[in-house]
Design an enzyme around this catalytic site. Structure first.
Site, PDB file in Angstrom:
ATOM      1  N   HIS A 151      -1.346  -0.646  -9.741  1.00  0.00           N
ATOM      2  CA  HIS A 151      -1.956  -1.505  -8.698  1.00  0.00           C
ATOM      3  C   HIS A 151      -2.548  -2.792  -9.292  1.00  0.00           C
ATOM      4  CE1 HIS A 151      -3.947  -1.520  -4.496  1.00  0.00           C
ATOM      5  NE2 HIS A 151      -3.724  -2.754  -4.925  1.00  0.00           N
TER       6      HIS A 151
ATOM      7  N   ARG B 181       0.860  -1.180   0.000  1.00  0.00           N
ATOM      8  CA  ARG B 181       0.000   0.000   0.000  1.00  0.00           C
ATOM      9  C   ARG B 181       0.901   1.235   0.000  1.00  0.00           C
ATOM     10  NH1 ARG B 181      -3.327  -2.987  -1.420  1.00  0.00           N
ATOM     11  NH2 ARG B 181      -5.335  -3.499  -0.473  1.00  0.00           N
TER      12      ARG B 181
HETATM   13  N1  LIG Z   1      -0.543  -4.606  -5.111  1.00  0.00           N
HETATM   14  C1  LIG Z   1      -1.425  -5.578  -5.161  1.00  0.00           C
HETATM   15  O1  LIG Z   1      -1.912  -5.928  -6.217  1.00  0.00           O
HETATM   16  C2  LIG Z   1      -1.813  -6.284  -3.889  1.00  0.00           C
HETATM   17  C3  LIG Z   1      -2.550  -7.470  -3.980  1.00  0.00           C
HETATM   18  C4  LIG Z   1      -2.855  -8.153  -2.818  1.00  0.00           C
HETATM   19  C5  LIG Z   1      -2.439  -7.659  -1.584  1.00  0.00           C
HETATM   20  N2  LIG Z   1      -1.733  -6.509  -1.523  1.00  0.00           N
HETATM   21  C6  LIG Z   1      -1.273  -6.007  -0.205  1.00  0.00           C
HETATM   22  O2  LIG Z   1      -0.421  -6.964   0.385  1.00  0.00           O
HETATM   23  C7  LIG Z   1      -0.655  -6.957   1.785  1.00  0.00           C
HETATM   24  C8  LIG Z   1      -0.151  -8.223   2.431  1.00  0.00           C
HETATM   25  O3  LIG Z   1      -0.999  -9.306   2.094  1.00  0.00           O
HETATM   26  P1  LIG Z   1      -0.933 -10.714   2.856  1.00  0.00           P
HETATM   27  O4  LIG Z   1      -2.076 -11.516   2.370  1.00  0.00           O
HETATM   28  O5  LIG Z   1       0.429 -11.299   2.784  1.00  0.00           O
HETATM   29  O6  LIG Z   1      -1.205 -10.228   4.365  1.00  0.00           O
HETATM   30  P2  LIG Z   1      -1.225 -11.096   5.704  1.00  0.00           P
HETATM   31  O7  LIG Z   1      -1.342 -12.555   5.377  1.00  0.00           O
HETATM   32  O8  LIG Z   1      -2.233 -10.493   6.590  1.00  0.00           O
HETATM   33  O9  LIG Z   1       0.227 -10.879   6.319  1.00  0.00           O
HETATM   34  C9  LIG Z   1       0.653  -9.656   6.809  1.00  0.00           C
HETATM   35  C10 LIG Z   1       2.105  -9.772   7.272  1.00  0.00           C
HETATM   36  O10 LIG Z   1       2.512  -8.470   7.727  1.00  0.00           O
HETATM   37  C11 LIG Z   1       2.952  -8.579   9.078  1.00  0.00           C
HETATM   38  N3  LIG Z   1       2.608  -7.383   9.850  1.00  0.00           N
HETATM   39  C12 LIG Z   1       1.388  -6.824  10.062  1.00  0.00           C
HETATM   40  N4  LIG Z   1       1.484  -5.750  10.881  1.00  0.00           N
HETATM   41  C13 LIG Z   1       2.807  -5.642  11.191  1.00  0.00           C
HETATM   42  C14 LIG Z   1       3.549  -4.756  12.015  1.00  0.00           C
HETATM   43  N5  LIG Z   1       2.955  -3.751  12.676  1.00  0.00           N
HETATM   44  N6  LIG Z   1       4.872  -4.941  12.115  1.00  0.00           N
HETATM   45  C15 LIG Z   1       5.494  -5.967  11.467  1.00  0.00           C
HETATM   46  N7  LIG Z   1       4.856  -6.855  10.668  1.00  0.00           N
HETATM   47  C16 LIG Z   1       3.514  -6.687  10.533  1.00  0.00           C
HETATM   48  C17 LIG Z   1       2.217  -9.768   9.644  1.00  0.00           C
HETATM   49  O11 LIG Z   1       2.900 -10.215  10.801  1.00  0.00           O
HETATM   50  P3  LIG Z   1       2.446 -11.564  11.557  1.00  0.00           P
HETATM   51  O12 LIG Z   1       3.001 -12.675  10.680  1.00  0.00           O
HETATM   52  O13 LIG Z   1       3.122 -11.498  12.848  1.00  0.00           O
HETATM   53  O14 LIG Z   1       0.949 -11.528  11.614  1.00  0.00           O
HETATM   54  C18 LIG Z   1       2.259 -10.734   8.448  1.00  0.00           C
HETATM   55  O15 LIG Z   1       3.512 -11.378   8.383  1.00  0.00           O
HETATM   56  C19 LIG Z   1      -2.177  -6.765   1.869  1.00  0.00           C
HETATM   57  O16 LIG Z   1      -2.568  -6.269   3.122  1.00  0.00           O
HETATM   58  C20 LIG Z   1      -2.420  -5.772   0.754  1.00  0.00           C
HETATM   59  O17 LIG Z   1      -2.354  -4.460   1.259  1.00  0.00           O
HETATM   60  C21 LIG Z   1      -1.412  -5.817  -2.639  1.00  0.00           C
END
Ligand SMILES: NC(=O)c1ccc[n+]([C@@H]2O[C@H](COP(=O)([O-])OP(=O)(O)OC[C@H]3O[C@@H](n4cnc5c(N)ncnc54)[C@H](OP(=O)(O)O)[C@@H]3O)[C@@H](O)[C@H]2O)c1
Length: 314
Positions: free
Chosen positions: A277, A229
């Site tokens: 995006h 993001r």
């Molecule tokens: N550009 C695009 O097309 C696109 C597409 C899809 C998603 N995205 C983005 O990618 C993001 C990640 O997706 P995901 O499915 O991998 O998310 P996820 O499964 O919820 O994983 C989030 C990761 O970030 C870590 N995290 C969260 N808050 C944190 C903090 N304060 N400090 C340190 N680490 C933190 C979490 O730690 P823990 O392991 O300890 O919980 C986890 O490892 C989404 O939220 C979205 O914004 C972008």
């Protein structure tokens, strides 16, 4: 097997209603699936599959049982004022979505690691500009966020031979990846990141996390890849650091304001690659099964899988 009935409403300006309806009907033949434009009575809706629905969308959906975010990032959903209290929110965590994201991250990392922008510029000058390739293990790639998407990307990078560091909120273990956890370890990770991959969710804790001071901790000439993001990063500071060359290059798929304004200086910067995006998207054929499973669960009075924790923000 339970065959849930009721009505699901679909709302997304980015995804094709017909394709999602057909994919879901294959698993849920008795469910009525309607586009948001067709809803006359919000009280008739039991399930919502939505990506950035308009403000007030959930108003009067008094019989709503489940909200399914049509994507992985829930930041635009969890803070809304029209969310009905007590209705669970789930998100799509599809292996194909993770694979598509890992492919983008791999492409962007290899592009920086193999100095492709340098050769593209040399080509435009008609110049045979030899630069000896670096061996991947000499390049440290740090992945911030080791969730569904970040963990797979880190594994793929490790398979390519890069030295991979990972960072998350709670401790994680990934073979071949040096994992760090917690805010107190972030500077250590940033200081080692020849290439920084941002894969964090946007929450109250992570908004603006990569401010000027933290971005300045990156090694001189580091590359930045943001596929998470835009608001995780101080965009003005990032632009200054790219201009000065402290950040050598960037691949940016996300921005604080989208679409990125046509006047934004990032467009014209030779060391920046911009994509609108699309690093990864939810795929109907592979995501429909998990959405259907969750609807079945909720219709039986069970808790759905992949629930978002609104207090945590992801
Ligand atoms: N550009 C695009 O097309 C696109 C597409 C899809 C998603 N995205 C983005 O990618 C993001 C990640 O997706 P995901 O499915 O991998 O998310 P996820 O499964 O919820 O994983 C989030 C990761 O970030 C870590 N995290 C969260 N808050 C944190 C903090 N304060 N400090 C340190 N680490 C933190 C979490 O730690 P823990 O392991 O300890 O919980 C986890 O490892 C989404 O939220 C979205 O914004 C972008």
């Amino acid at each position: 097997m339970t065959r849930p009935s009721g009505t699901l409403v679909f709302s997304s300006a980015f995804d094709a209603f017909d394709v999602w309806r057909d994919a879901l009907h294959a698993h849920l033949p008795d469910l009525a699936i309607v586009d948001a434009s067709e809803v006359a009575d919000p009280a008739s809706i039991h399930y919502a599959l939505a990506w950035k629905p308009p403000e007030g969308f959930f108003d009067k959906m008094v019989n709503l049982r489940l909200i399914i975010n049509l994507g992985a990032g829930v930041d635009s959903l969890v803070g809304r004022r029209d969310l009905p209290a007590g209705v669970p929110i789930t998100r799509i965590t599809d292996p194909q979505m993770a694979r598509m994201m890992a492919g983008y991250v791999l492409f962007a990392t290899l592009r920086h690691a193999r100095e492709i922008p340098f050769f593209e510029q040399a080509q435009r000058r008609g110049e045979w500009a030899y630069r000896h390739p670096r061996s991947p293990e000499t390049i440290r790639v740090a992945v911030l966020g080791l969730g569904e998407l970040g963990a797979l990307a880190a594994m793929e990078l490790q398979r390519q031979g890069f030295t991979v560091l990972g960072w998350s909120r709670s401790p994680r273990q990934i073979d071949g990846v040096q994992c760090f956890a917690g805010i107190e370890t972030l500077d250590t990770v940033l200081e080692q990141a020849d290439i920084l991959v941002v894969m964090l969710p946007l929450t109250t804790d992570t908004r603006g996390l990569l401010d000027r001071e933290r971005l300045s901790r990156l090694p001189q000439g580091a590359a930045l890849i943001n596929v998470a993001r835009g608001a995780l990063v101080d965009q003005a500071a990032m632009t200054d650091l790219l201009r000065e060359g402290h950040i050598g290059s960037a691949t940016l798929d996300v921005f604080a304001q989208e679409p990125l304004a046509s006047t934004d200086p990032l467009w014209a910067m030779e060391n920046v690659l911009i994509t609108p995006h699309l690093a990864s998207v939810a795929i109907p054929s592979s995501s429909a099964r998990q959405i259907a499973d969750n609807i079945v669960r909720v219709s039986r009075g069970e808790a759905p899988a992949n629930q978002v924790d609104p207090s945590r923000g992801y």
